[in-house]
Design a protein around this motif. Sequence first.
Motif, mmCIF file in Angstrom:
data_model
loop_
_atom_site.group_PDB
_atom_site.id
_atom_site.type_symbol
_atom_site.label_atom_id
_atom_site.label_comp_id
_atom_site.label_asym_id
_atom_site.label_seq_id
_atom_site.Cartn_x
_atom_site.Cartn_y
_atom_site.Cartn_z
ATOM 1 N N MET A 100 0.813 -1.214 0.000
ATOM 2 C CA MET A 100 0.000 0.000 0.000
ATOM 3 C C MET A 100 0.853 1.274 0.000
ATOM 4 S SD MET A 100 -3.298 -0.420 2.489
ATOM 5 C CE MET A 100 -4.850 -1.048 1.837
ATOM 6 N N VAL A 101 0.210 2.361 -0.433
ATOM 7 C CA VAL A 101 0.757 3.704 -0.270
ATOM 8 C C VAL A 101 0.173 4.251 1.029
ATOM 9 C CG1 VAL A 101 0.905 6.033 -1.219
ATOM 10 C CG2 VAL A 101 0.921 4.044 -2.752
ATOM 11 N N VAL A 102 1.043 4.508 2.015
ATOM 12 C CA VAL A 102 0.608 4.869 3.363
ATOM 13 C C VAL A 102 1.174 6.236 3.735
ATOM 14 C CG1 VAL A 102 0.620 4.212 5.796
ATOM 15 C CG2 VAL A 102 0.534 2.441 4.029
ATOM 16 N N ALA A 103 0.285 7.158 4.091
ATOM 17 C CA ALA A 103 0.708 8.479 4.575
ATOM 18 C C ALA A 103 0.635 8.488 6.093
ATOM 19 C CB ALA A 103 -0.175 9.568 3.997
ATOM 20 N N LEU A 114 5.844 -1.232 1.464
ATOM 21 C CA LEU A 114 5.020 -0.033 1.573
ATOM 22 C C LEU A 114 5.697 1.151 0.881
ATOM 23 C CD1 LEU A 114 3.945 -0.173 5.341
ATOM 24 C CD2 LEU A 114 2.684 -1.041 3.349
ATOM 25 N N THR A 115 4.878 2.026 0.322
ATOM 26 C CA THR A 115 5.324 3.353 -0.068
ATOM 27 C C THR A 115 4.936 4.286 1.065
ATOM 28 O OG1 THR A 115 5.121 2.990 -2.450
ATOM 29 C CG2 THR A 115 5.027 5.269 -1.675
ATOM 30 N N VAL A 117 9.418 -0.583 4.369
ATOM 31 C CA VAL A 117 9.288 0.434 3.334
ATOM 32 C C VAL A 117 10.274 0.182 2.200
ATOM 33 C CG1 VAL A 117 9.506 2.911 2.847
ATOM 34 C CG2 VAL A 117 8.501 2.138 5.011
ATOM 35 N N THR A 118 9.776 0.235 0.965
ATOM 36 C CA THR A 118 10.647 0.114 -0.204
ATOM 37 C C THR A 118 10.668 1.389 -1.040
ATOM 38 O OG1 THR A 118 8.832 -0.878 -1.465
ATOM 39 C CG2 THR A 118 10.376 -2.379 -0.398
ATOM 40 N N ARG A 119 9.748 2.305 -0.765
ATOM 41 C CA ARG A 119 9.691 3.551 -1.538
ATOM 42 C C ARG A 119 9.279 4.676 -0.596
ATOM 43 N NH1 ARG A 119 5.432 5.794 -4.837
ATOM 44 N NH2 ARG A 119 6.271 7.228 -6.422
ATOM 45 N N LEU A 120 9.915 5.839 -0.775
ATOM 46 C CA LEU A 120 9.682 6.967 0.107
ATOM 47 C C LEU A 120 9.310 8.190 -0.714
ATOM 48 C CD1 LEU A 120 9.847 8.111 3.013
ATOM 49 C CD2 LEU A 120 12.276 8.562 2.600
ATOM 50 N N PRO A 148 -3.119 8.564 -1.108
ATOM 51 C CA PRO A 148 -2.682 7.360 -0.392
ATOM 52 C C PRO A 148 -3.805 6.334 -0.277
ATOM 53 C CG PRO A 148 -2.144 9.378 0.809
ATOM 54 C CD PRO A 148 -3.076 9.766 -0.270
ATOM 55 N N ASP A 149 -3.421 5.083 -0.198
ATOM 56 C CA ASP A 149 -4.415 4.047 0.106
ATOM 57 C C ASP A 149 -4.975 4.255 1.505
ATOM 58 O OD1 ASP A 149 -4.227 2.404 -2.325
ATOM 59 O OD2 ASP A 149 -2.185 1.992 -1.626
ATOM 60 N N VAL A 150 -4.097 4.644 2.426
ATOM 61 C CA VAL A 150 -4.525 4.904 3.804
ATOM 62 C C VAL A 150 -3.681 6.027 4.378
ATOM 63 C CG1 VAL A 150 -3.013 3.081 4.735
ATOM 64 C CG2 VAL A 150 -4.943 3.901 6.089
ATOM 65 N N THR A 151 -4.341 6.932 5.086
ATOM 66 C CA THR A 151 -3.659 7.976 5.840
ATOM 67 C C THR A 151 -3.870 7.720 7.322
ATOM 68 O OG1 THR A 151 -3.704 9.729 4.171
ATOM 69 C CG2 THR A 151 -3.716 10.424 6.467
ATOM 70 N N ILE A 152 -2.786 7.865 8.094
ATOM 71 C CA ILE A 152 -2.858 7.714 9.555
ATOM 72 C C ILE A 152 -2.376 9.005 10.180
ATOM 73 C CG2 ILE A 152 -2.138 6.375 11.558
ATOM 74 C CD1 ILE A 152 -1.535 4.053 9.663
ATOM 75 N N ILE A 153 -3.183 9.560 11.093
ATOM 76 C CA ILE A 153 -2.780 10.759 11.818
ATOM 77 C C ILE A 153 -2.993 10.528 13.306
ATOM 78 C CG2 ILE A 153 -3.376 12.260 9.882
ATOM 79 C CD1 ILE A 153 -5.854 13.154 11.525
ATOM 80 N N HIS A 154 -2.311 11.343 14.116
ATOM 81 C CA HIS A 154 -2.547 11.359 15.555
ATOM 82 C C HIS A 154 -3.146 12.712 15.907
ATOM 83 C CE1 HIS A 154 -2.078 9.835 19.610
ATOM 84 N NE2 HIS A 154 -1.550 10.981 19.993
ATOM 85 N N ALA A 155 -4.125 12.727 16.795
ATOM 86 C CA ALA A 155 -4.793 13.960 17.193
ATOM 87 C C ALA A 155 -4.914 13.997 18.712
ATOM 88 C CB ALA A 155 -6.167 14.057 16.540
ATOM 89 N N GLN A 156 -5.242 15.174 19.238
ATOM 90 C CA GLN A 156 -5.412 15.263 20.683
ATOM 91 C C GLN A 156 -6.643 14.502 21.154
ATOM 92 O OE1 GLN A 156 -4.319 18.052 18.972
ATOM 93 N NE2 GLN A 156 -3.047 19.338 20.300
ATOM 94 N N ARG A 157 -7.752 14.667 20.441
ATOM 95 C CA ARG A 157 -8.963 14.001 20.907
ATOM 96 C C ARG A 157 -9.933 13.796 19.749
ATOM 97 N NH1 ARG A 157 -11.185 19.203 24.395
ATOM 98 N NH2 ARG A 157 -12.211 20.314 22.668
ATOM 99 N N ALA A 158 -10.860 12.864 19.959
ATOM 100 C CA ALA A 158 -11.939 12.610 18.998
ATOM 101 C C ALA A 158 -13.098 12.011 19.763
ATOM 102 C CB ALA A 158 -11.481 11.661 17.895
ATOM 103 N N ASP A 159 -14.287 12.084 19.168
ATOM 104 C CA ASP A 159 -15.400 11.346 19.760
ATOM 105 C C ASP A 159 -15.449 9.949 19.152
ATOM 106 O OD1 ASP A 159 -16.622 11.591 17.260
ATOM 107 O OD2 ASP A 159 -18.047 13.128 17.908
ATOM 108 N N GLU A 160 -16.371 9.139 19.595
ATOM 109 C CA GLU A 160 -16.417 7.742 19.163
ATOM 110 C C GLU A 160 -16.743 7.584 17.681
ATOM 111 O OE1 GLU A 160 -19.864 5.339 20.323
ATOM 112 O OE2 GLU A 160 -20.644 7.125 21.331
#
Length: 309
Positions: A23-26, A50-51, A70-73, A162-174
């Motif tokens: 996958m292409v992952v951000a 992964l990219t 990771v094989t591609r950046l 991207p196929d999938v983006t992952i972020i971290h945040a301070q808070r979220a609801d359910e």
Amino acid sequence: MSGRTTKVTTLREAVATHVHDGMVVALEGFGHLIPFAAAHEIIRQERRDLTLCRMTPDILCDQMLAAGCVTRLVASFFASGSAGSLYEIRRRIEQHDPAPLEVEEYSHYGMYCRYQAGASRLPFFPLRSYVGSDLPQVNERIRTVPSPYGDGDVYVVPALNPDVTIIHAQRADEFGNAQIWGITGAQQEAAYAAGRVIVTVEEIVSSEVVRSDPNRTLVPAHAVDAVVQVPHGAHPSYAQGYYDRDSAFYREWTPISRDREAIRAWVQDRIIATDGHGAYLDGVGRERLARLDVAPRPSEPVDYGRRGT
């Protein structure tokens, strides 16, 4: 998935469901809120080929490379914060050790424009900032097109989806309404550009808390597939209002990264052999984490007003 459907899950399940080989992952977070816990779970689950897309491919990238993920950046500004070189990246690029690394390099703004084009479902995005830069000479995907308004050529960069983006945040609801304050980077654009979105957060709060300050909702529920509560999920970077940057960790990383065998041993012992993020934090040391705690500094409240009865 409905915006009113709970999306709370575990980090293990979120990665198992949404991140797959090839996958292409951000993994985005600029300065703070870097999603280290999610990257570590990708390492534990031994994802391959992964990219990785990231503005500032810092220690997180060094670790994922050493783990063989990771094989591609696709990235901009290669640096370990302000603490020195990323020697695993350098070994891959300069010595092809243990294998060559395909690199597609942009400026920060070039990466941001790629996400913006992807989020807007545009084929490319125009920008002026490559005038006088050498980057177009080393990246054939940075091109020029004639302006349709007759004022010369402009540089363009292709959309990034991207196929999938992952972020971290301070808070979220359910439901996945994710709120961020402090420095923001390209999290919103990277999320809207992606096919799937995982949000890890310091805490899950009630929807009433989110609705009380809606302007902080950078990534709303309809764009999110999974939300995971992961306290200290950005360590060794920081989460504004929750804990400070572990600057000592960044300084300690340089000799680890410089030694080919040391970095692999560190990844094996401190990530792969651990049973999740809690065990990783135990390895960091709870007393050390406590020293990163920050004192409260609330912003002034905002009055949104209410229609009179």
